[in-house]
Scaffold this motif. Structure first.
Motif, short mmCIF file in Angstrom:
data_model
loop_
_atom_site.label_atom_id
_atom_site.label_comp_id
_atom_site.label_asym_id
_atom_site.label_seq_id
_atom_site.Cartn_x
_atom_site.Cartn_y
_atom_site.Cartn_z
N ASN A 28 0.82 -1.19 0.00
CA ASN A 28 0.00 0.00 0.00
C ASN A 28 0.86 1.25 0.00
O ASN A 28 2.07 1.20 0.26
CB ASN A 28 -0.91 0.01 1.24
CG ASN A 28 -1.77 -1.23 1.32
OD1 ASN A 28 -2.10 -1.82 0.30
ND2 ASN A 28 -2.12 -1.62 2.55
N THR A 29 0.23 2.38 -0.24
CA THR A 29 0.92 3.67 -0.13
C THR A 29 0.22 4.51 0.92
O THR A 29 -0.96 4.28 1.22
CB THR A 29 0.94 4.42 -1.46
OG1 THR A 29 -0.41 4.65 -1.91
CG2 THR A 29 1.70 3.64 -2.52
N THR A 30 0.92 5.47 1.46
CA THR A 30 0.38 6.35 2.48
C THR A 30 0.35 7.78 1.95
O THR A 30 1.35 8.27 1.40
CB THR A 30 1.22 6.30 3.76
OG1 THR A 30 1.18 4.97 4.29
CG2 THR A 30 0.71 7.27 4.81
N ALA A 31 -0.78 8.43 2.12
CA ALA A 31 -0.89 9.83 1.70
C ALA A 31 -0.13 10.71 2.70
O ALA A 31 -0.36 10.65 3.90
CB ALA A 31 -2.35 10.25 1.63
N GLY A 184 -8.90 0.16 4.92
CA GLY A 184 -10.12 0.84 5.30
C GLY A 184 -9.90 2.14 6.05
O GLY A 184 -10.83 2.92 6.26
N GLU A 185 -8.69 2.37 6.50
CA GLU A 185 -8.39 3.57 7.27
C GLU A 185 -8.11 4.75 6.34
O GLU A 185 -7.40 4.62 5.34
CB GLU A 185 -7.17 3.36 8.16
CG GLU A 185 -7.37 2.33 9.24
CD GLU A 185 -6.13 2.23 10.12
OE1 GLU A 185 -6.02 3.00 11.09
OE2 GLU A 185 -5.26 1.39 9.81
N GLU A 186 -8.68 5.90 6.70
CA GLU A 186 -8.41 7.12 5.95
C GLU A 186 -7.53 8.01 6.82
O GLU A 186 -8.02 8.80 7.62
CB GLU A 186 -9.71 7.83 5.56
CG GLU A 186 -10.56 7.05 4.56
CD GLU A 186 -11.77 7.83 4.12
OE1 GLU A 186 -11.93 8.98 4.58
OE2 GLU A 186 -12.57 7.28 3.34
N ARG A 187 -6.27 7.85 6.68
CA ARG A 187 -5.31 8.59 7.49
C ARG A 187 -4.33 9.33 6.60
O ARG A 187 -3.91 8.81 5.56
CB ARG A 187 -4.55 7.63 8.42
CG ARG A 187 -5.43 6.92 9.43
CD ARG A 187 -5.78 7.83 10.60
NE ARG A 187 -4.57 8.24 11.32
CZ ARG A 187 -4.00 7.53 12.29
NH1 ARG A 187 -4.51 6.36 12.63
NH2 ARG A 187 -2.94 7.98 12.91
N VAL A 188 -3.96 10.55 6.98
CA VAL A 188 -3.00 11.35 6.22
C VAL A 188 -1.92 11.82 7.18
O VAL A 188 -2.21 12.33 8.27
CB VAL A 188 -3.67 12.56 5.55
CG1 VAL A 188 -2.62 13.41 4.83
CG2 VAL A 188 -4.74 12.11 4.57
N ILE A 189 -0.67 11.66 6.78
CA ILE A 189 0.46 12.15 7.56
C ILE A 189 0.78 13.58 7.10
O ILE A 189 0.87 13.85 5.90
CB ILE A 189 1.70 11.25 7.36
CG1 ILE A 189 1.39 9.83 7.79
CG2 ILE A 189 2.89 11.79 8.15
CD1 ILE A 189 0.99 9.71 9.24
#
Length: 339
Positions: A28-31, A184-189
């Motif tokens: 996966n990738t992280t925003a 399923g998590e909508e998380r942004v760093i």
């Protein structure tokens, strides 16, 4: 037929179940939201240009190899890297003179400028010859007191005359961890990065100058400057270069003024830091001047170099005859036109 339908249904459910299974975090990738603060305030900031587009790189902290590259605005933007540990580097692109090379590894990313063109060097041929002679005399005088710390590139024939660099605004974050989240998590760093220029702007004033009205152009060279800057390491290179720039006229103050950009004074050169001027008058004649500014480069918090030695540019003498055009006052001429 019913048996065939049952088999198809089982196969379809198997495919759906396989497609819905949880994937490893590494796939996966992280925003990541980047907020940038580009500090364009530089000494004599009138010479600092606004950046437009920033390149952002993520490097492997152990090997220094680049693993992710993206582009954002000067205010910031979003990137989508794979979760992991990184060193982050961001800098502006699209500069006219400053060139960045060896971007594949953090330890080798280097900003530099090209040498001036052969055309400019050809125009300065007489000027450079006069400068070399003045340099030999300067070296002889310094040898009588204290020998130079390094060899003089001008006398050694290794001098590189380069274009002055544009401002390069650089920001870094070390040992950055980008976490992984479930699908399923909508998380942004969110990250904040401050970028400032690795290029210095210096001001030069030469006064008093008589006969400024006869001056058409001023070409200048400043020696003993850093050749390039290792952006990822935030370290000046060992190479030495001479920066070429132009100066203008301040008629009100009777002075020559100008600004030049540099990666900084080369710390290994404590001697032979000179300003050399090639003043061209309205008749195309050259006037060469050479000034030792070594002492002014140390502990100069104002980044202002001053030459307080009188310069006199005499009115050019135009010899020879021939037709000399001139413009007199307007006269009214009335003519009848027959139609």
């Amino acid at each position: 037929m019913r048996t065939f339908r049952t088999i198809c249904t089982v196969l379809l459910l198997t495919v759906i179940a396989a497609s819905c299974q949880r994937r490893p975090f590494s796939d996966n990738t992280t925003a990541v939201s980047i907020r940038l603060k580009v500090k364009t305030e530089v000494n004599h900031s009138r010479a600092a240009a606004e950046a437009e587009t920033m390149r952002i790189d993520l490097f492997d902290p152990e090997t220094g190899a680049v693993v992710y590259t993206d582009y954002i605005s000067t205010e910031g933007g979003y990137i989508y890297p794979v979760p992991g540990d990184y060193d982050l580097l961001v800098y502006n692109i699209g500069t006219e003179s400053t060139i960045v090379r060896n971007e594949h590894n953090k330890n080798t990313v280097e900003a530099y400028t090209n040498e001036v063109s052969a055309y400019i060097k050809a125009q300065m041929e007489a000027f450079l010859a006069s400068r070399a002679e003045a340099r030999r005399q300067m070296a002889a005088e310094k040898t009588e007191t204290k020998g130079p710390a390094t060899k003089d590139p001008i006398l050694e024939g290794t001098e590189r005359i380069v274009n002055e660099p544009d401002h390069l605004y650089v920001g870094q974050l070390q040992n950055l961890t980008i976490p992984a989240f479930d699908l399923g998590e909508e998380r942004v760093i969110s990250l904040e990065v401050e970028a400032s220029s690795v290029v210095e702007t210096w001001k030069i004033t030469v006064s008093p100058v008589e006969g400024l009205q006869w001056v058409s152009a001023v070409k200048a060279l400043i020696t003993g400057q850093v050749e390039s800057h290792f952006v990822g390491l935030d370290k000046k290179s060992d190479g030495v270069a001479t920066v070429y720039f132009e100066m203008g006229k301040d008629m009100d103050k009777g002075a020559l003024t100008g600004y030049f950009n540099t990666f900084g004074k080369n710390p290994d050169y404590s001697s032979f830091l000179s300003l050399d001027l090639n003043i061209v008058d309205n008749a195309g004649e050259e006037h060469h001047y050479h000034f030792d500014l070594t002492d002014q480069f140390f502990d100069n918090e104002e980044y202002h170099l001053e030459v307080e030695e009188p310069i006199v540019v005499e009115e050019p003498k135009v010899e020879g005859g021939g037709f000399v055009p001139s413009v007199g006052e307007w006269e009214d001429v009335q003519t009848d036109i027959e139609l």
